[in-house]
Design a protein around this motif. Structure first.
Motif, PDB file in Angstrom:
ATOM      1  N   LYS A  66       0.824  -1.210   0.000  1.00  0.00           N
ATOM      2  CA  LYS A  66       0.000   0.000   0.000  1.00  0.00           C
ATOM      3  C   LYS A  66       0.855   1.254   0.000  1.00  0.00           C
ATOM      4  CE  LYS A  66      -0.737  -0.681   4.936  1.00  0.00           C
ATOM      5  NZ  LYS A  66      -1.701  -0.759   6.031  1.00  0.00           N
TER       6      LYS A  66
ATOM      7  N   ALA B 276       0.505   5.821   0.311  1.00  0.00           N
ATOM      8  CA  ALA B 276      -0.331   6.960   0.692  1.00  0.00           C
ATOM      9  C   ALA B 276      -0.198   8.064  -0.347  1.00  0.00           C
ATOM     10  CB  ALA B 276       0.088   7.475   2.069  1.00  0.00           C
ATOM     11  N   TYR B 277      -1.326   8.685  -0.681  1.00  0.00           N
ATOM     12  CA  TYR B 277      -1.355   9.755  -1.683  1.00  0.00           C
ATOM     13  C   TYR B 277      -2.120  10.954  -1.128  1.00  0.00           C
ATOM     14  CZ  TYR B 277       0.459   6.967  -5.608  1.00  0.00           C
ATOM     15  OH  TYR B 277       1.265   6.243  -6.445  1.00  0.00           O
TER      16      TYR B 277
ATOM     17  N   ILE C 291      -4.031   4.711   0.101  1.00  0.00           N
ATOM     18  CA  ILE C 291      -4.636   5.462   1.197  1.00  0.00           C
ATOM     19  C   ILE C 291      -4.573   6.935   0.832  1.00  0.00           C
ATOM     20  CG2 ILE C 291      -4.451   6.067   3.644  1.00  0.00           C
ATOM     21  CD1 ILE C 291      -3.069   3.254   3.938  1.00  0.00           C
ATOM     22  N   GLU C 292      -5.759   7.522   0.629  1.00  0.00           N
ATOM     23  CA  GLU C 292      -5.799   8.943   0.293  1.00  0.00           C
ATOM     24  C   GLU C 292      -5.787   9.701   1.615  1.00  0.00           C
ATOM     25  OE1 GLU C 292      -8.462   9.897  -3.190  1.00  0.00           O
ATOM     26  OE2 GLU C 292      -9.125  11.449  -1.796  1.00  0.00           O
ATOM     27  N   VAL C 293      -4.684  10.352   1.952  1.00  0.00           N
ATOM     28  CA  VAL C 293      -4.569  10.944   3.291  1.00  0.00           C
ATOM     29  C   VAL C 293      -5.444  12.184   3.446  1.00  0.00           C
ATOM     30  CG1 VAL C 293      -2.258  10.007   3.736  1.00  0.00           C
ATOM     31  CG2 VAL C 293      -2.492  12.283   2.706  1.00  0.00           C
TER      32      VAL C 293
ATOM     33  N   TYR D  28      -3.263  16.676   7.623  1.00  0.00           N
ATOM     34  CA  TYR D  28      -3.396  15.256   7.304  1.00  0.00           C
ATOM     35  C   TYR D  28      -2.273  14.458   7.982  1.00  0.00           C
ATOM     36  CZ  TYR D  28       0.000  16.812   3.815  1.00  0.00           C
ATOM     37  OH  TYR D  28       1.080  17.374   3.206  1.00  0.00           O
TER      38      TYR D  28
ATOM     39  N   ILE E 101       0.218  11.060   7.679  1.00  0.00           N
ATOM     40  CA  ILE E 101       0.756  10.064   6.746  1.00  0.00           C
ATOM     41  C   ILE E 101       1.085   8.789   7.531  1.00  0.00           C
ATOM     42  CG2 ILE E 101       2.601   9.551   5.108  1.00  0.00           C
ATOM     43  CD1 ILE E 101       2.875  12.739   4.923  1.00  0.00           C
ATOM     44  N   PRO E 102       0.426   7.673   7.193  1.00  0.00           N
ATOM     45  CA  PRO E 102       0.679   6.427   7.934  1.00  0.00           C
ATOM     46  C   PRO E 102       2.145   6.003   7.811  1.00  0.00           C
ATOM     47  CG  PRO E 102      -1.128   6.150   6.343  1.00  0.00           C
ATOM     48  CD  PRO E 102      -0.533   7.482   6.083  1.00  0.00           C
TER      49      PRO E 102
ATOM     50  N   VAL F 246       3.253   2.474   5.176  1.00  0.00           N
ATOM     51  CA  VAL F 246       3.043   2.435   3.716  1.00  0.00           C
ATOM     52  C   VAL F 246       4.390   2.321   3.008  1.00  0.00           C
ATOM     53  CG1 VAL F 246       0.858   3.684   3.708  1.00  0.00           C
ATOM     54  CG2 VAL F 246       3.002   4.973   3.643  1.00  0.00           C
TER      55      VAL F 246
ATOM     56  N   PHE G 225       5.018   7.713   0.234  1.00  0.00           N
ATOM     57  CA  PHE G 225       4.020   8.787   0.190  1.00  0.00           C
ATOM     58  C   PHE G 225       4.236   9.584  -1.084  1.00  0.00           C
ATOM     59  CE2 PHE G 225       2.982  13.329   1.298  1.00  0.00           C
ATOM     60  CZ  PHE G 225       1.603  13.172   1.269  1.00  0.00           C
TER      61      PHE G 225
END
Ligand code: PLP
Length: 353
Positions: free
Chosen positions: A89, A91-92, A113-115, A130, A132-133, A136, A139
């Motif tokens: 996965k 993040a975007y 994942i759309e942050v 936002y 960020i996980p 992932v 990013f």
């Protein structure tokens, strides 16, 4: 020729670059640049120079990065990034049309994942606050949203690889580029003509996914062949090299940033002062120094305004269809004089109204 090219892309380039490029079409060491072999030592030198200048302008020489000049446009990078870097996965941040397109491609390779997103407000600002996980694979975001005229002024703090589409503001300003693991940019916004895309990638993030990658889409293949795995876009790379040389001769990124800031404050001051216009971007700190978007408060006045700027030798001021109004794109090669001309036209329009 029209004097003031505010087009969003392909964009204005320096006149002296056009002259050198035209000369090279006619004679480049006794052949035309259009007919030389990409394996000739003359072109290998062009490729090496372009790669070296790109890394130098970003302050990334000798730091484990490789510069590639590939075909396929920035849009090809939307899928190449995910192909090469996404195991599970990623993040975007969704800040515009180009983000949405990148997200669409990435979804074919894993979970996206759309942050945060400003899509519901027609992307008129950059989302704030936002998270960020940390689990992932990378990013991804865009520094500058060419269509909507927003720009992210900071570099996100992340513990995962940082991937960035800088198509429309690369080489326009300083950033802490060493914080980025992969940067890509279509040439035609700020570096050269359409037809090539610059990728600057930190080599140690590659080779971590388990899937097989077709050769043409594998960054490691292109690195191992020094951007010559197949026939590269010779002429766009040559013109990009000339533009990067022009940038160096004119003081580099630092000097162009201060000129770009002057141009941006000229136009935004006028947008804010002039009663007939309104800026499109709601949060002033998100305004782009590259693409200033604005509308007429009374759209019925558009024909008169359009006539005035066209008469002044201005080209490419119409906004993107998803925003309407106007967009003044002020890439590196656009002169301060061109922005002054646009401001004068806006003032003359106000006086006549
Ligand atoms: C123009 C643009 C693209 C698309 O570039 P192509 O080279 O046409 O694929 C992608 N991202 C941004 C930010 C752009 O401005």
């Amino acid at each position: 020729m029209l004097k003031h090219n505010f087009s969003a892309g392909p964009c204005v380039l320096p006149q002296e670059v056009f002259q050198k490029a035209a000369q090279a079409v006619l004679n480049f060491n006794d052949l035309s640049i259009l007919e030389i072999s990409h394996r000739s030592k003359d072109f290998v030198a062009v490729m090496e120079k372009a790669q070296q200048l790109a890394l130098e302008h970003l302050g990334l020489e000798n730091k484990g990065y490789k510069a590639l000049f590939l075909g396929g446009g920035a849009s090809m990078q939307f899928l190449m990034v995910a192909y090469n870097l996404m195991e599970n996965k990623a993040a975007y941040l969704n800040t515009g049309t180009w983000s949405a397109k990148a997200i669409k491609e990435a979804k074919m390779f894993g979970e996206v994942i759309e942050v945060a997103s400003s899509a519901n407000e027609n992307y008129n600002h950059i989302p704030k606050g936002y998270v960020i996980p940390e689990d992932v694979d990378y990013f991804h975001f865009q520094t500058n949203n060419t269509i909507f005229g927003t720009q992210i002024q900071y570099t996100p703090d992340v513990s995962v690889p940082l991937v960035c589409d800088m198509s429309s503001d690369i080489f326009s300003r300083k950033r802490d580029f060493a914080k980025y693991d992969l940067i890509y940019a279509g040439a035609q916004k700020n570096m050269g003509p359409a037809g090539t895309t610059l990728i600057v990638v930190k080599e140690d993030i590659l080779g971590q996914v388990s899937r097989q990658i077709p050769s043409m889409l594998d960054y490691r293949v292109h690195i191992s062949k020094d951007s010559m795995f197949n026939t590269p876009p010779v002429f766009p790379i040559y013109v990009s090299m000339l533009t990067l040389e022009w940038l160096k001769d004119n003081g580099g990124v630092e000097a162009i940033e201060s000129l770009n800031n002057k141009k941006a404050s000229l136009i935004y001051n006028e947008i804010d002062r002039n009663e007939l216009f309104q800026g499109f971007v709601t949060d002033k700190e998100d305004r782009s120094a590259m693409n200033a978007t604005f509308v007429l408060k009374d759209e019925s006045m558009a024909p008169q305004f359009d006539q005035l700027w066209k008469d002044a030798g201005i080209n490419g001021l119409n906004g993107h269809r998803s925003v309407g109004g106007y967009r003044a794109s002020m890439y590196n090669a656009l002169s301060l004089e061109s922005v002054e001309t646009l401001v004068q036209v806006m003032q003359e329009f106000e006086q006549k109204a």
